[in-house]
Write a protein that holds these residues in place. Structure first.
Motif, mmCIF file in Angstrom:
data_model
loop_
_atom_site.group_PDB
_atom_site.id
_atom_site.type_symbol
_atom_site.label_atom_id
_atom_site.label_comp_id
_atom_site.label_asym_id
_atom_site.label_seq_id
_atom_site.Cartn_x
_atom_site.Cartn_y
_atom_site.Cartn_z
ATOM 1 N N MET A 1 0.853 -1.116 -0.127
ATOM 2 C CA MET A 1 0.019 0.123 0.152
ATOM 3 C C MET A 1 0.961 1.308 -0.010
ATOM 4 S SD MET A 1 -3.164 0.982 2.650
ATOM 5 C CE MET A 1 -4.421 0.169 2.084
ATOM 6 N N ASN A 2 0.450 2.349 -0.549
ATOM 7 C CA ASN A 2 0.998 3.532 -0.386
ATOM 8 C C ASN A 2 1.311 4.189 0.776
ATOM 9 O OD1 ASN A 2 1.541 6.430 -1.033
ATOM 10 N ND2 ASN A 2 0.362 6.309 -2.941
ATOM 11 N N PRO A 3 2.515 4.372 1.032
ATOM 12 C CA PRO A 3 2.827 5.078 2.452
ATOM 13 C C PRO A 3 2.063 6.370 2.656
ATOM 14 C CG PRO A 3 4.712 5.184 1.118
ATOM 15 C CD PRO A 3 3.610 4.443 0.191
ATOM 16 N N TYR A 4 1.722 7.108 1.556
ATOM 17 C CA TYR A 4 0.944 8.460 1.974
ATOM 18 C C TYR A 4 -0.364 8.192 2.288
ATOM 19 C CZ TYR A 4 5.068 10.697 -0.226
ATOM 20 O OH TYR A 4 6.394 11.048 -0.503
ATOM 21 N N ILE A 5 -1.153 7.083 1.839
ATOM 22 C CA ILE A 5 -2.300 6.643 2.116
ATOM 23 C C ILE A 5 -2.515 6.207 3.707
ATOM 24 C CG2 ILE A 5 -4.274 4.900 1.735
ATOM 25 C CD1 ILE A 5 -3.969 6.529 -0.567
ATOM 26 N N ASP A 6 -1.584 5.548 3.983
ATOM 27 C CA ASP A 6 -1.145 5.219 5.337
ATOM 28 C C ASP A 6 -1.404 6.481 6.149
ATOM 29 O OD1 ASP A 6 -1.606 2.376 5.173
ATOM 30 O OD2 ASP A 6 0.402 2.141 5.094
ATOM 31 N N LEU A 7 -0.504 7.539 5.836
ATOM 32 C CA LEU A 7 -0.318 8.629 6.856
ATOM 33 C C LEU A 7 -1.467 9.406 6.788
ATOM 34 C CD1 LEU A 7 3.210 9.805 5.629
ATOM 35 C CD2 LEU A 7 2.613 8.851 7.923
ATOM 36 N N THR A 8 -2.116 9.372 5.527
ATOM 37 C CA THR A 8 -3.421 10.085 5.466
ATOM 38 C C THR A 8 -4.443 9.501 6.285
ATOM 39 O OG1 THR A 8 -2.844 10.737 3.070
ATOM 40 C CG2 THR A 8 -5.512 10.990 3.942
ATOM 41 N N ILE A 9 -4.613 8.432 6.532
ATOM 42 C CA ILE A 9 -5.420 7.517 7.106
ATOM 43 C C ILE A 9 -5.230 7.856 8.714
ATOM 44 C CG2 ILE A 9 -6.085 5.270 8.217
ATOM 45 C CD1 ILE A 9 -6.058 4.403 5.250
ATOM 46 N N ILE A 10 -4.095 8.000 9.052
ATOM 47 C CA ILE A 10 -3.393 8.143 10.485
ATOM 48 C C ILE A 10 -3.953 9.495 10.843
ATOM 49 C CG2 ILE A 10 -1.533 8.536 12.024
ATOM 50 C CD1 ILE A 10 -0.325 5.905 10.583
ATOM 51 N N ALA A 11 -3.702 10.473 9.885
ATOM 52 C CA ALA A 11 -4.022 11.881 9.996
ATOM 53 C C ALA A 11 -5.435 12.280 10.365
ATOM 54 C CB ALA A 11 -3.271 12.760 9.299
ATOM 55 N N ALA A 12 -6.167 11.425 9.497
ATOM 56 C CA ALA A 12 -7.599 11.770 9.451
ATOM 57 C C ALA A 12 -8.244 11.104 10.812
ATOM 58 C CB ALA A 12 -8.299 11.073 8.297
ATOM 59 N N LYS A 13 -7.682 9.888 11.065
ATOM 60 C CA LYS A 13 -8.218 9.071 12.373
ATOM 61 C C LYS A 13 -7.844 9.975 13.644
ATOM 62 C CE LYS A 13 -10.320 5.870 10.041
ATOM 63 N NZ LYS A 13 -11.616 5.787 9.947
ATOM 64 N N THR A 14 -6.852 10.325 13.584
ATOM 65 C CA THR A 14 -6.106 11.270 14.655
ATOM 66 C C THR A 14 -7.034 12.799 14.794
ATOM 67 O OG1 THR A 14 -3.807 10.513 14.568
ATOM 68 C CG2 THR A 14 -4.253 12.438 15.741
ATOM 69 N N ALA A 15 -7.321 13.238 14.019
ATOM 70 C CA ALA A 15 -8.209 14.408 13.822
ATOM 71 C C ALA A 15 -9.574 13.992 14.274
ATOM 72 C CB ALA A 15 -8.469 15.114 12.499
ATOM 73 N N ILE A 16 -10.234 13.070 13.884
ATOM 74 C CA ILE A 16 -11.367 12.534 14.106
ATOM 75 C C ILE A 16 -11.686 12.295 15.714
ATOM 76 C CG2 ILE A 16 -13.322 10.689 13.844
ATOM 77 C CD1 ILE A 16 -12.481 10.611 11.137
ATOM 78 N N LEU A 17 -10.458 11.710 16.333
ATOM 79 C CA LEU A 17 -10.423 11.391 17.495
ATOM 80 C C LEU A 17 -10.322 12.603 18.432
ATOM 81 C CD1 LEU A 17 -9.999 9.040 19.860
ATOM 82 C CD2 LEU A 17 -7.623 9.383 19.458
ATOM 83 N N ALA A 18 -9.632 13.591 18.230
ATOM 84 C CA ALA A 18 -9.559 14.808 18.998
ATOM 85 C C ALA A 18 -10.846 15.582 18.953
ATOM 86 C CB ALA A 18 -8.500 15.794 18.232
ATOM 87 N N LEU A 19 -11.461 15.685 17.752
ATOM 88 C CA LEU A 19 -12.447 16.546 17.343
ATOM 89 C C LEU A 19 -13.775 15.925 18.059
ATOM 90 C CD1 LEU A 19 -11.648 17.924 13.798
ATOM 91 C CD2 LEU A 19 -11.647 19.300 16.000
ATOM 92 N N GLY A 20 -13.977 14.602 17.750
ATOM 93 C CA GLY A 20 -15.093 14.039 18.360
ATOM 94 C C GLY A 20 -15.086 13.694 19.821
ATOM 95 N N GLY A 21 -13.855 13.522 20.046
ATOM 96 C CA GLY A 21 -13.651 13.241 21.526
ATOM 97 C C GLY A 21 -14.103 14.934 22.404
ATOM 98 N N SER A 22 -13.546 15.826 21.616
ATOM 99 C CA SER A 22 -13.973 17.373 22.103
ATOM 100 C C SER A 22 -15.373 17.383 22.103
ATOM 101 C CB SER A 22 -13.335 18.394 21.134
ATOM 102 O OG SER A 22 -12.142 18.187 21.268
ATOM 103 N N ILE A 23 -16.032 17.097 21.094
ATOM 104 C CA ILE A 23 -17.546 17.281 20.941
ATOM 105 C C ILE A 23 -18.483 16.252 21.938
ATOM 106 C CG2 ILE A 23 -19.733 16.756 19.501
ATOM 107 C CD1 ILE A 23 -17.911 17.513 17.038
ATOM 108 N N THR A 24 -17.936 15.031 21.968
ATOM 109 C CA THR A 24 -18.443 14.140 23.316
ATOM 110 C C THR A 24 -18.280 14.796 24.647
ATOM 111 O OG1 THR A 24 -17.808 12.293 21.669
ATOM 112 C CG2 THR A 24 -18.191 11.947 24.047
#
Length: 92
Positions: A1-24
C-alpha cells in the motif's frame, strides 16, 4: 500500500479522535450542567462515531486487519452513532 495513504488515514483518524472526543466531552459536560437528556444522547452518539473511527483505524494500522475490515467497523459504528444523534434531536 502507498505510504501516503497510510499517513493520510492516520492523520484523519487522529483528527476525528481529537474533534469527536471534544464534541463528546462538551456535550456530556452540558448534560451534567443542565440534566437535559438530549445532550446526553448527543454525547453518546458522537462518542460512538469517534470510537468507530478509532477502532477502524486501529484494526487496520495496528492489528493488521484488511483495510475493508477497518472501513466496515468504522462505517457500522458511524451509522449507529448517527442514529443515536438523530434520536437525541427528537427528544423533548
Amino acid at each position: 500500500m502507498n505510504p501516503y495513504i497510510d499517513l493520510t488515514i492516520i492523520a484523519a483518524k487522529t483528527a476525528i479522535l481529537a474533534l469527536g472526543g471534544s464534541i463528546t466531552y462538551y456535550a456530556l459536560r452540558a448534560y451534567n450542567r443542565t440534566g437535559d437528556r438530549s445532550l446526553r444522547e448527543l454525547g453518546v452518539g458522537f462518542g460512538i462515531v469517534t470510537v468507530g473511527a478509532l477502532l477502524g483505524g486501529v484494526s487496520h494500522q495496528i492489528i493488521g486487519a484488511d483495510l475493508a475490515v477497518g472501513i466496515a467497523i468504522d462505517g457500522l459504528l458511524t451509522a449507529v452513532g448517527f442514529a443515536v444523534i438523530v434520536y437525541s434531536l427528537y427528544l423533548e
